[in-house]
Design an enzyme around this catalytic site. Structure first.
Site, short mmCIF file in Angstrom:
data_model
loop_
_atom_site.label_atom_id
_atom_site.label_comp_id
_atom_site.label_asym_id
_atom_site.label_seq_id
_atom_site.Cartn_x
_atom_site.Cartn_y
_atom_site.Cartn_z
N ASP A 149 1.05 -0.82 -0.08
CA ASP A 149 -0.17 0.18 0.03
C ASP A 149 0.53 1.06 -0.33
O ASP A 149 1.71 1.15 0.61
CB ASP A 149 -0.46 0.14 1.02
CG ASP A 149 -1.76 -0.76 1.17
OD1 ASP A 149 -2.20 -1.16 -0.04
OD2 ASP A 149 -1.99 -1.56 1.80
N ALA A 183 -15.59 2.03 0.27
CA ALA A 183 -14.39 2.35 -0.76
C ALA A 183 -15.00 1.86 -2.50
O ALA A 183 -14.64 2.15 -3.56
CB ALA A 183 -13.69 0.24 -0.93
#
Length: 673
Positions: free
Chosen positions: A301, A371
């Site tokens: 990430d 999301a």
């Protein structure tokens, strides 16, 4: 913060290891190591011959010396494993101190009951207040608190845990410094995180890895080959008129089988897990550490791993003819209920720049970020909606409501993105107002670590929800090999499967429930200790510091484990080759002129040659224990270059050292024999 393992020369560790090594001198314990099991059987047989010759009044010096040397060989092999285990138990003791007789405020039928923590079961709801210890593992369902986790992680700085996010996990035995909360128990007694950690670091639950089992099978096969070779020696010796008694045969066998790597193999595996724990990473199995060394692709990430993850609002940029004050007012309204650091930084920026911000709405509906939508906002009591989010998400939202897109919006978004920032577009249900510029900072030294991993053959892929332009800027600055922009949780899972379909091993890091499928799919899944129970259960490693960048260290620990095992295996097998050509000619040179030509070492006698080899065999194991426990130094290089270096250093060194050492020991023995 990293835990410090007990020093290798610590007297407490050595005493505990010495006693533990004696306890392992049992057939049941030795049977797990075929090579050492053969040596133990040889020890028993030569001890029998020693006693037999003693009572018969015959000389028994050679038999006694052989018995003692074989015993020391087995004991030193056990000692290597025991030192590794003792160091792990020293770490386990500090973890065990976190377990104590705790009380819990269990909530049942709306009432609080004070019960022992041991009575808590999975699914129970418990309240904890300031100053109390968390009685069990769980996930916060209500409230927020700062917690001291130093008993587990070694880090004295308090951490924030709150309900409704990915940082809701709490561990039994940690102390609440401020605040109070209710949490749901996620583990029954005996199955808590601390229980699993203690069992793992003590070695009680250590299982052999696939590579370790394969190497054990190879060593067992080599041992069987040498047993067959030694069995054929008596008739050959009888034919040539050479006297070989059974003690000599057993000594020859032990000299020829791969005792060095056979004795050090368990210690190498345990030490690898201990090094991972020293980095505050708990591996659920030795396999996880080993697989980390074989990883081909690293999924990272951006936020928290490559960058600090503390993105801050640094600029308000109006779009079209929207007044700056309206942009700021809308940005503030969408951030009042935003719990993220980014949301809080919007409020701070507005106050810092002197804007008169609107009051917090008394009655409003908050639109949480997800999301899927990639936006958040608020709907006021009069029906007016304010939102902020990614540029493409807001554009899609505006198109669905026939809201005009300002001509300069793309320019503003591109300007922020090209500077390495993240643009957040702010809009109302009437118009798009402008952009908030969020900036993040790349962690120092990250580019160098990526270059180091690249040299080791590991490909790095950055996964981020940022737009492609922003992602590209960060990727180029950080030095990753590839990146995936505007990624959703399912994109990680699809990317892992795609990489694995190409025959690659994949490692990733995650902390949220939506990361659990990808963590479970990855060959190495590093879950954050602060994350959800689902993430911790799905991963095969847990980082106690909750630092996503720790995945880089995990890969290096795994690489070091594999390199150490390979180097010592090369050295051990090279030793066996050298000992074969040093001893066999010395034993048969007197009877067979053809073999005498190979006796270039000129050893004093067959007895001194065998004893010298046995002494070398016994001493080389303790001499290599520090290297097995510390590991071979990891240097960034390709697999081909690494193999070449191993053959030069440990291969040629493993061949040359026995000739020199055996000759020196033989000369010393010739003075007393």
């Amino acid at each position: 913060m990293q835990k410090q393992s007990p020093n290798l020369l610590d007297k407490t560790v050595l005493r505990a290891a010495a006693w533990l090594a004696f306890k392992k001198l049992t057939p049941k314990a030795a049977a797990t190591n075929p090579v050492m099991f053969v040596v133990l059987i040889g020890t028993v047989i030569t001890a029998f011959f020693t006693v037999q010759r003693l009572f018969a009044g015959q000389p028994f010096g050679f038999e006694l010396a052989t018995t003692l040397l074989l015993l020391f060989t087995v004991w030193f092999a056990n000692f290597a494993e025991s030192v590794a285990e003792a160091r792990g138990r020293g770490q386990a003791d500090s973890l065990r101190s976190a377990k104590r007789a705790l009380k819990a405020r269990r909530i049942k039928n709306g009432n609080e009951q004070n019960v022992d923590a041991d009575l808590l079961r999975k699914g129970d709801r418990v309240r904890v207040v300031q100053g109390e210890y968390v009685p069990a593992d769980g996930e916060i369902v209500k409230g927020v608190a700062t917690i001291n986790e130093s008993a587990v992680t070694g880090e004295s700085a308090a951490v924030l845990r709150e309900a409704g996010g990915d940082h809701c996990g709490v561990i039994g035995g940690t102390k609440v410094l401020t605040g109070e909360f209710e949490f749901e128990v996620t583990a029954d007694p005996g199955h808590s995180f601390l229980d699993r950690m203690i069992g793992l670091v003590e070695g009680a639950q250590r299982q052999k890895t696939p590579n370790e089992m394969a190497l054990t099978v190879l060593l067992a096969a080599l041992t069987m080959v040498f047993i067959l070779v030694v069995v054929t020696l008596p008739p050959m010796a009888h034919f040539m008129g050479v006297s070989l008694d059974y003690t000599m045969l057993i000594a020859l066998l032990v000299c020829l089988i791969p005792t060095t790597i056979g004795g050090l193999l368990p210690a190498i595996g345990i030490a690898g897990m201990n090094r991972a724990l020293a980095a505050n990473v708990v591996a659920k199995s030795g396999k996880a550490v080993e697989v980390a060394g074989d990883v081909d692709t690293l999924l990272l990430d951006k936020t928290g791993t490559i960058t600090f993850g503390d993105r801050q609002a640094t600029r308000f940029m109006s779009a079209g003819n929207a007044p700056a004050v309206e942009l700021v007012n809308a940005a503030v309204l969408t951030s009042y209920e935003d719990p993220t650091p980014e949301g809080k930084s919007v409020l701070e920026l507005a106050e810092r720049e002197g804007y008169r911000v609107p009051e917090r709405p008394v009655s409003a509906d908050y639109i949480p970020f997800s999301a899927e939508t990639r936006l958040s906002g608020i709907t006021l009591a009069d029906g007016t909606t304010f939102v902020k989010g990614a540029s493409d998400a807001i554009t899609t939202w505006a198109d669905a409501r026939d809201i005009r897109i300002p001509d300069d919006l793309k320019t503003l978004v591109k300007e922020v993105a090209q500077s390495g920032g993240t643009p957040l577009v702010v809009a109302t249900d009437a118009q798009i107002l402008g952009v908030i510029a969020l900036t993040d900072v790349i962690k120092p030294g990250v580019a160098e670590r990526f270059a180091r991993l690249r040299a080791l053959g590991v490909r790095t892929v950055m996964v981020t929800g940022d737009n492609p332009v922003t992602a590209g800027v960060i990727a180029a600055e950080a030095g990753v090999d590839d990146f995936v922009a505007e990624a959703k949780p399912e994109d990680k899972l699809n990317l892992i499967r795609a990489e694995q379909a190409k025959g690659r091993l994949v490692a990733m890091v995650g902390d949220g429930t939506n990361d659990a499928p990808a963590l479970a799919q990855a060959d190495v899944g590093l879950a954050m200790n602060s994350g959800t129970q689902a993430a911790r259960e799905a991963g095969n490693m847990v980082d106690l510091d909750s630092d996503p960048a720790k995945l880089l260290a995990v890969v290096e620990v795994g690489k070091q484990l594999l390199i150490t095992r390979g180097a010592l295996t090369t050295f051990s097998l090279a030793n066996d080759v050298a000992k074969y050509f040093a001893i066999i000619p010395a034993v048969f040179a007197g009877a067979l002129p053809a073999i005498a030509a190979l006796d270039f070492m000129g050893l004093h006698s067959p007895v001194s040659a065998v004893l010298a080899a046995l002494i070398f065999n016994a001493l080389i194991i303790p001499a290599l224990i520090p290297l097995a426990l510390r590991g071979v130094k990891l240097r960034p290089m390709t697999a081909e270059k690494l193999l070449r270096n191993n053959m030069l250093v440990y291969g040629l060194g493993g061949v040359a050292l026995p000739f020199v050492a055996i000759k020196v020991i033989d000369v010393l023995l010739s003075l007393v024999l």
